[in-house]
Design a protein around this motif. Sequence first.
Motif, PDB file in Angstrom:
ATOM      1  N   GLY A   1       5.842  42.934 -14.328  1.00 54.64           N
ATOM      2  CA  GLY A   1       6.486  44.066 -15.184  1.00 54.64           C
ATOM      3  C   GLY A   1       6.319  44.550 -16.452  1.00 54.64           C
ATOM      4  O   GLY A   1       7.402  45.568 -16.814  1.00 54.64           O
TER       5      GLY A   1
ATOM      6  N   GLN B   1       5.737  38.970  -7.244  1.00 57.42           N
ATOM      7  CA  GLN B   1       6.340  40.020  -6.366  1.00 57.42           C
ATOM      8  C   GLN B   1       7.692  39.617  -7.197  1.00 57.42           C
ATOM      9  O   GLN B   1       7.505  38.203  -7.531  1.00 57.42           O
ATOM     10  CB  GLN B   1       7.024  40.555  -5.418  1.00 57.42           C
TER      11      GLN B   1
ATOM     12  N   TRP C   1      16.317  45.060  -8.556  1.00 58.67           N
ATOM     13  CA  TRP C   1      14.896  45.853  -9.755  1.00 58.67           C
ATOM     14  C   TRP C   1      13.753  45.003  -8.826  1.00 58.67           C
ATOM     15  O   TRP C   1      13.982  43.591  -8.797  1.00 58.67           O
ATOM     16  CB  TRP C   1      15.019  46.177 -11.186  1.00 58.67           C
TER      17      TRP C   1
ATOM     18  N   TRP D   1       9.346  44.705  -8.852  1.00 59.33           N
ATOM     19  CA  TRP D   1       7.985  45.246  -9.001  1.00 59.33           C
ATOM     20  C   TRP D   1       6.556  44.108  -8.479  1.00 59.33           C
ATOM     21  O   TRP D   1       7.390  43.271  -8.303  1.00 59.33           O
ATOM     22  CB  TRP D   1       7.906  45.308 -10.421  1.00 59.33           C
TER      23      TRP D   1
ATOM     24  N   LEU E   1       8.939  43.895  -1.412  1.00 53.31           N
ATOM     25  CA  LEU E   1       9.414  44.673  -2.912  1.00 53.31           C
ATOM     26  C   LEU E   1      11.296  45.150  -2.013  1.00 53.31           C
ATOM     27  O   LEU E   1      11.904  45.366  -3.245  1.00 53.31           O
ATOM     28  CB  LEU E   1       8.732  45.773  -3.537  1.00 53.31           C
TER      29      LEU E   1
END
Length: 93
Positions: free
Chosen positions: A33, A65, A76, A78, A86
């Motif tokens: 991230g 992920q 959230w 990513w 995701l």
Amino acid sequence: HVVHIACGSTYSAAITAEGELYTWGRGNYGRLGHGSSEDEAIPMLVAGLKGLKVIDVACGSGDAQTLAVTENGQVWSWGDGDYGKLGRGGSDG
């Protein structure tokens, strides 16, 4: 003060009492991230979540992920987006 830790197969994440999220380890697919695929040997703040209080985090096991939940109920995600993992309706990472 760290209140929660999550571990993937090659990376980790920690949440502080203030709700800040730190990640470190293998960075491929952007799973840390930090806006890159660089590996990080020491915990680094996930700046994209600054101003939000993170209350939970999960790291993929074998996949690349990361998902986080904030105090206001936002989710959230990513990293590697193959096969829709995701949860955003596509395969983009």
